[in-house]
Design a protein around this motif. Structure first.
Motif, short mmCIF file in Angstrom:
data_model
loop_
_atom_site.label_atom_id
_atom_site.label_comp_id
_atom_site.label_asym_id
_atom_site.label_seq_id
_atom_site.Cartn_x
_atom_site.Cartn_y
_atom_site.Cartn_z
N ILE A 169 0.87 -0.88 -0.11
CA ILE A 169 -0.05 0.22 0.10
C ILE A 169 0.86 1.36 -0.04
O ILE A 169 0.61 2.41 -0.58
CB ILE A 169 -0.92 -0.09 1.08
N ALA A 170 1.95 1.34 0.99
CA ALA A 170 2.82 2.44 0.85
C ALA A 170 3.43 2.64 -0.50
O ALA A 170 3.63 3.94 -1.05
CB ALA A 170 3.85 2.18 1.71
N GLY A 171 3.89 1.70 -1.46
CA GLY A 171 4.18 1.90 -2.82
C GLY A 171 3.09 2.51 -3.58
O GLY A 171 3.66 3.30 -4.51
N ILE A 172 1.92 2.17 -3.44
CA ILE A 172 1.15 2.85 -4.41
C ILE A 172 0.80 4.37 -3.82
O ILE A 172 0.86 5.09 -4.73
CB ILE A 172 -0.41 1.93 -4.01
N ALA A 173 0.86 4.55 -2.55
CA ALA A 173 0.75 5.98 -2.24
C ALA A 173 2.11 6.59 -2.74
O ALA A 173 1.75 7.76 -3.10
CB ALA A 173 0.85 5.91 -0.56
N TYR A 174 3.28 6.17 -2.65
CA TYR A 174 4.63 7.04 -3.19
C TYR A 174 4.16 7.35 -4.69
O TYR A 174 4.45 8.48 -5.12
CB TYR A 174 5.63 6.21 -3.05
N THR A 175 3.59 6.11 -5.51
CA THR A 175 3.38 6.13 -6.93
C THR A 175 2.34 7.26 -7.16
O THR A 175 2.39 8.43 -8.18
CB THR A 175 3.01 4.89 -7.47
N ALA A 176 1.27 7.35 -6.38
CA ALA A 176 0.13 8.49 -6.39
C ALA A 176 0.76 9.95 -6.25
O ALA A 176 0.39 11.00 -7.08
CB ALA A 176 -0.91 8.03 -5.58
N LEU A 177 1.40 9.87 -5.21
CA LEU A 177 2.06 11.19 -5.02
C LEU A 177 3.03 11.66 -6.00
O LEU A 177 2.93 12.83 -6.30
CB LEU A 177 2.44 11.27 -3.56
N ALA A 178 3.67 11.00 -6.56
CA ALA A 178 4.93 11.30 -7.44
C ALA A 178 4.41 11.48 -8.85
O ALA A 178 4.59 12.26 -9.54
CB ALA A 178 6.15 10.45 -7.32
N TYR A 179 3.40 10.54 -9.19
CA TYR A 179 3.26 10.45 -10.72
C TYR A 179 1.63 10.37 -10.74
O TYR A 179 1.20 10.36 -11.99
CB TYR A 179 3.85 9.36 -11.15
N ASN A 180 0.79 10.71 -10.06
CA ASN A 180 -0.60 10.76 -10.01
C ASN A 180 -1.13 9.40 -10.78
O ASN A 180 -2.05 9.29 -11.66
CB ASN A 180 -1.03 11.98 -11.20
N GLN A 181 -0.64 8.36 -10.31
CA GLN A 181 -0.94 7.08 -10.97
C GLN A 181 -1.01 5.92 -9.52
O GLN A 181 -0.28 6.27 -8.44
CB GLN A 181 -0.08 6.39 -11.78
N PRO A 182 -2.28 5.11 -9.51
CA PRO A 182 -2.98 4.76 -10.67
C PRO A 182 -3.91 5.60 -11.04
O PRO A 182 -4.88 5.47 -12.10
CB PRO A 182 -3.53 3.44 -10.20
N VAL A 183 -4.44 6.71 -10.28
CA VAL A 183 -5.35 7.63 -10.42
C VAL A 183 -4.82 9.03 -10.17
O VAL A 183 -3.90 9.07 -9.37
CB VAL A 183 -6.71 7.42 -9.67
N SER A 184 -5.66 10.04 -11.09
CA SER A 184 -5.04 11.59 -10.59
C SER A 184 -5.63 11.91 -9.23
O SER A 184 -6.44 11.40 -8.83
CB SER A 184 -5.48 12.29 -11.67
N ARG A 185 -4.99 13.09 -8.78
CA ARG A 185 -5.48 13.51 -7.69
C ARG A 185 -6.59 14.66 -7.54
O ARG A 185 -6.60 15.34 -8.67
CB ARG A 185 -4.29 14.06 -6.72
N PRO A 186 -7.57 14.89 -6.60
CA PRO A 186 -7.86 13.87 -5.42
C PRO A 186 -8.01 12.61 -5.67
O PRO A 186 -8.99 12.31 -6.55
CB PRO A 186 -8.84 14.77 -4.76
N ALA A 187 -7.28 11.65 -4.80
CA ALA A 187 -7.53 10.38 -5.24
C ALA A 187 -7.92 9.49 -3.99
O ALA A 187 -7.99 9.83 -2.93
CB ALA A 187 -6.13 9.75 -5.48
N CYS A 188 -9.01 8.52 -4.45
CA CYS A 188 -9.50 7.72 -3.32
C CYS A 188 -9.08 6.25 -3.91
O CYS A 188 -9.57 5.64 -4.96
CB CYS A 188 -11.00 7.83 -2.99
N ILE A 189 -8.29 5.57 -3.21
CA ILE A 189 -7.68 4.29 -3.57
C ILE A 189 -8.28 3.46 -2.62
O ILE A 189 -7.94 3.33 -1.40
CB ILE A 189 -6.19 4.13 -3.66
#
Length: 465
Positions: free
Chosen positions: A334-354
């Motif tokens: 889950i932390a890896g997904i959070a890092y990717t969302a913060l850095a690259y807007n993936q797997p979804v753009s922000r504001p994000a709900c994963i």
């Protein structure tokens, strides 16, 4: 239909950590509340059952009452009473007998509902004498079945402990000792239920055998990863693909063969050697005579969370509804997904709900207090430290995370520093002692809702501004 059973509103989910995140926190409460309400056991059951022109419709299946003289209703699980109530509201006039076993004493208020329902109590998470006595009462009160009988069974989370009738030679103390050993070992629910099925007369299709030659229709609210029918409540009406050797292999895999009660190991070895009968196997009862129907799952809850998040303006996605593994591994994922969302807007753009669904496991090495959701959140605290604009919640859908009064916990990027600098807490001490409850309690991160009235595993939300 105004009988919704869910005892949860968005305000029950609020705590110090959630509140300080402002809109992010309030939205998280809305999203989780929508998810839990989507798997209300009464509603999920009510919409699957209909009576019209002396025909009972259950999902896509039709039962002509001109061919059945008696209709029975039995059930077990934390949601047994609301599920039974839904069936009684739809079919009350044609029901011959209705009996259920549940955990919460508050449901005894519905004993005698419409002069139809008998409510019994049992123990959970460990089976109790009440579990055994209640199970034996139901079995004793059921007459011998005929081909002109229809039995409707309602099953929900907790069924394995609540509906219990050990094989000869196995005591309650034996079963409770085994459960403690398996829970402490980190074994998952499929492995645990492989053992339960081979130590109990009603599990592993045992109830289906007892109900023959009646027609059986089972409505199931799933609390198991992947919704395997033979695993939910240890599959009392479902053929069992596992065998005695599989059960022994579980004990061997976790190196606990020398810890389990001798009576249990002896029974499993006799089964492996063909000296006691196997559980019900696929093909032994025609499928058309023994239907099993899912009415609510973790994925249904995750879908409702997704739709609510989108309605609130988030870019939302479901990563999985089958998240499992040790909490430290799940935390890294889950932390890896959070890092990717913060850095690259993936797997979804922000504001994000994963959104994640599933049920991680805890390797218990300490003697602290906690549950799998609190433990997962605890192990994410250092991984999300100083990641501002991030809120993570891990929540047990039944409102009960481990042997505690909490349902889970919320963390954000401030928790680690606050715990270390303001409170002087060494998070590693809490991790090593499996004391997630007291860590989150100190930081104001515990979520306490009480029993929600449903049970479809766990839900995790990762919200990012």
């Amino acid at each position: 239909m105004s009988q919704e059973n869910i005892f949860l509103n968005k305000n029950n989910l609020m705590n110090k950590v959630v509140a300080r995140n402002g809109k992010l926190g309030f939205d998280a409460c809305e999203i989780l509340s929508a998810a839990i309400h989507a798997v209300d056991p009464y509603t999920c059951t009510f919409k699957r059952v209909h009576l019209q022109n002396r025909k009972i419709f259950i999902d896509q299946n039709v039962f002509d009452l001109n061919q059945f003289k008696r209709v029975f209703l039995i059930g077990f699980g934390k949601a047994a009473v609301p599920m039974a109530r839904a069936v009684i509201d739809k079919l009350g006039s044609v029901l011959f007998q209705s009996m259920v076993i549940t955990k919460d004493p508050k449901f005894m208020a519905e004993n005698g509902l419409k002069n139809k329902l008998r409510v019994y109590l049992g123990g959970h998470p460990l089976p109790s004498n009440d579990s055994i006595n209640s199970t034996q009462l139901i079995l004793h009160n059921l007459p011998e079945m005929t081909k002109e009988d229809l039995v409707i069974v309602v099953i929900s989370g907790g069924g394995s402990a609540l509906f219990t009738n050990p094989v000869r030679g196995i005591t309650l103390d034996d079963l409770q000792a085994l459960n403690r050993i398996l829970l402490k070992s980190g074994a998952d629910i499929e492995e645990i239920n492989t053992l339960r099925k081979h130590l109990d007369q009603v599990k592993g299709g045992g109830l289906a055998v007892r109900l023959q030659p009646a027609s059986v229709a089972t409505l199931i609210l799933s609390d198991v990863i992947g919704d395997r029918l033979d695993v939910i409540a240890s599959g009392p009406t479902v053929p069992d693909p596992t065998n005695y050797q599989d059960a022994i292999d579980v004990l061997d895999r976790y190196a606990v063969l020398d810890q389990v009660p001798r009576a249990i190991l002896s029974h499993l070895e006799k089964g492996r050697d063909g000296l006691v009968p196997e559980t019900l196997k696929p093909g032994q009862i025609p499928t058309k005579k023994n239907l099993n129907i899912l009415v609510g799952t973790n994925f249904h809850a995750a879908e409702a969370a997704l739709e609510k998040a989108k309605a609130l303006g988030y870019y939302a996605t479901i990563i999985t509804s089958a998240l499992t593994g040790l909490t430290e591994h799940v935390a890294s994922f889950i932390a890896g997904i959070a890092y990717t969302a913060l850095a690259y807007n993936q797997p979804v753009s922000r504001p994000a709900c994963i959104i994640f669904g599933g049920e991680p496991t805890v390797n218990v090495t300490g003697d602290g207090l906690g549950g799998r959701n609190m433990d997962l959140a605890l192990k994410l605290v250092p991984r999300l430290a100083e990641k501002h604009g991030v809120l993570f919640i891990s929540f047990a859908s039944d409102g009960e995370d481990g042997p505690t009064d909490a349902a889970g916990a919320a963390i954000d990027g401030f928790v680690f520093r606050e715990g270390m600098e303001e409170l002087g807490l060494d998070i590693n001490d809490y991790i090593n002692n499996n004391d997630s409850y007291h860590y989150h309690e100190s930081l104001g991160g515990l979520i306490k809702t009480g029993a929600t009235g449903t049970n479809v595993n766990d839900l995790m939300l990762l919200l990012i501004n």
